[in-house]
Design a protein around this motif. Sequence first.
Motif, PDB file in Angstrom:
ATOM      1  N   ARG A 135       0.800  -1.115  -0.508  1.00 55.32           N
ATOM      2  CA  ARG A 135      -0.114   0.414  -0.122  1.00 55.32           C
ATOM      3  C   ARG A 135       0.415   1.397  -0.054  1.00 55.32           C
ATOM      4  N   GLN A 136       2.029   1.364   0.392  1.00 54.73           N
ATOM      5  CA  GLN A 136       3.064   2.289   0.107  1.00 54.73           C
ATOM      6  C   GLN A 136       3.665   2.265  -1.159  1.00 54.73           C
ATOM      7  N   SER A 137       4.188   1.591  -1.625  1.00 52.47           N
ATOM      8  CA  SER A 137       4.502   1.081  -2.922  1.00 52.47           C
ATOM      9  C   SER A 137       3.862   0.899  -3.925  1.00 52.47           C
ATOM     10  N   ARG A 169       7.836   4.723   4.722  1.00 47.31           N
ATOM     11  CA  ARG A 169       8.794   4.464   3.712  1.00 47.31           C
ATOM     12  C   ARG A 169       9.889   4.624   3.901  1.00 47.31           C
ATOM     13  N   LEU A 182      -1.685   9.498   2.664  1.00 43.31           N
ATOM     14  CA  LEU A 182      -0.280   9.744   2.008  1.00 43.31           C
ATOM     15  C   LEU A 182       0.230  10.418   2.901  1.00 43.31           C
ATOM     16  N   ILE A 230       0.158   1.676  -4.366  1.00 40.65           N
ATOM     17  CA  ILE A 230      -0.416   3.305  -3.771  1.00 40.65           C
ATOM     18  C   ILE A 230      -1.604   4.097  -3.627  1.00 40.65           C
ATOM     19  N   HIS A 263       1.732   7.042   4.791  1.00 41.49           N
ATOM     20  CA  HIS A 263       2.358   6.162   4.110  1.00 41.49           C
ATOM     21  C   HIS A 263       3.718   5.808   3.381  1.00 41.49           C
ATOM     22  N   TYR A 264       3.812   7.825   3.412  1.00 43.09           N
ATOM     23  CA  TYR A 264       4.956   8.894   3.957  1.00 43.09           C
ATOM     24  C   TYR A 264       5.956   7.674   4.566  1.00 43.09           C
ATOM     25  N   TYR A 287      11.980   0.669  -4.766  1.00 44.00           N
ATOM     26  CA  TYR A 287      11.119   1.244  -3.636  1.00 44.00           C
ATOM     27  C   TYR A 287      12.310   1.774  -2.941  1.00 44.00           C
TER      28      TYR A 287
END
Length: 387
Positions: A125-127, A150, A143, A130, A146-147, A177
């Motif tokens: 979900r973070q890559s 990461r 967002l 997304i 998720h940032y 990623y």
Amino acid sequence: MVGENAVVDTDIAVAHWGEHANGGGDRLAWELVRALDYPPFYVGWRDESIEPNDIDPKALINGWWMERALSSGGLSRKLAHMLGWQIAAPLREYDVILTSGNEPLFYVAPDDQTWIAYIHHTNRRQSDQITEIESKPFTSIRLLFHYLIRVLFDHNTNKPDLFVVNSEIVKRRVKRYWGVPERKISVVYPPVDTHTYDPTEADTEDFYVTLSRLDWHKDIDSIIETFNHLSKRLIVVGDGPERERLEAMAGDTIEFTGFVDEQEKRRLLSGAKAFVFNARDEDFGIAPVEALAAGTPLLGINEGMTQFQVIEGKNGYRHTRPGEEGPSLVDTVRQFERDGVQWDPDTIASFADRFSVDAFEEGIRDAIAQAVSESSVTPSWYSENGS
């Protein structure tokens, strides 16, 4: 080829992020233990109810609060993993460790330890997935979250000596990623017990089959819509959170079995006209390989690893999602009904052997030997002088 003794004689332990629902990741971790002749095995959290009889792991993350956080799920589980894996004291005594899953990447290894990390997927979900959050509420907050995830992984993903990934697709994602150099990534396909499947297990009947966990990312909806439209018989094997909704949209030609035992699974895969698979950007996909090992053609989505498991016209056909350019699943089923496939069941089954348990064990042993060799800190002059 690296000799087997290079691994057998190594002081090694295996550590898995956590046993969860007897899924593909759990089964792979257990197979790692078998492949290495049962070294010490640790798990971030343990579920004894799903363990095979020959597997006896030790729980790595202990304590009342941590165990409560692990069982609660969500952010508390992530925090418990982040705290529990960093030191992971029992792992520090081994010359080599082989970890399974993303959570062990928080581990801070001693500088004299060789570390091989088997990765099933990036944080999807973070890559690569997304864009899925665009349809969700509070998109901006998601967002930001998720940032942050990461950023956390940016500081952790280059520490193992070697990454082993389950497909070329995941290798690409780990490079993109996580920023891991290609020289530090090796592909070893997950183990599929291909030899337990047999094209002669059952006579081919007039039905199609799909098998997976019934979750949103498996995209069973489109399969059901297709077979409703074509009025062809489809058997849906598996269970999950989407089952009730999927059953409500299914017509009279579609049957849900829930989970089935291994014998019934082999019978259904062998007896089906074709196996239908529609998962979104699948990292690997074990069920399609099991179908191929049973000699059954594969009608697979033209994305992820699935696209490479289909050899167009020979062992199956590829389809695209609604709105995308290319044949739809309806078109593919009609083509298969009209033309069949070029390969006979035995040839289809032999194609699946590249994903066998034997191939997996050989690949893992070679990866460990490579990592041990490349992580040596002994100066060349020291060895040359015989000291």
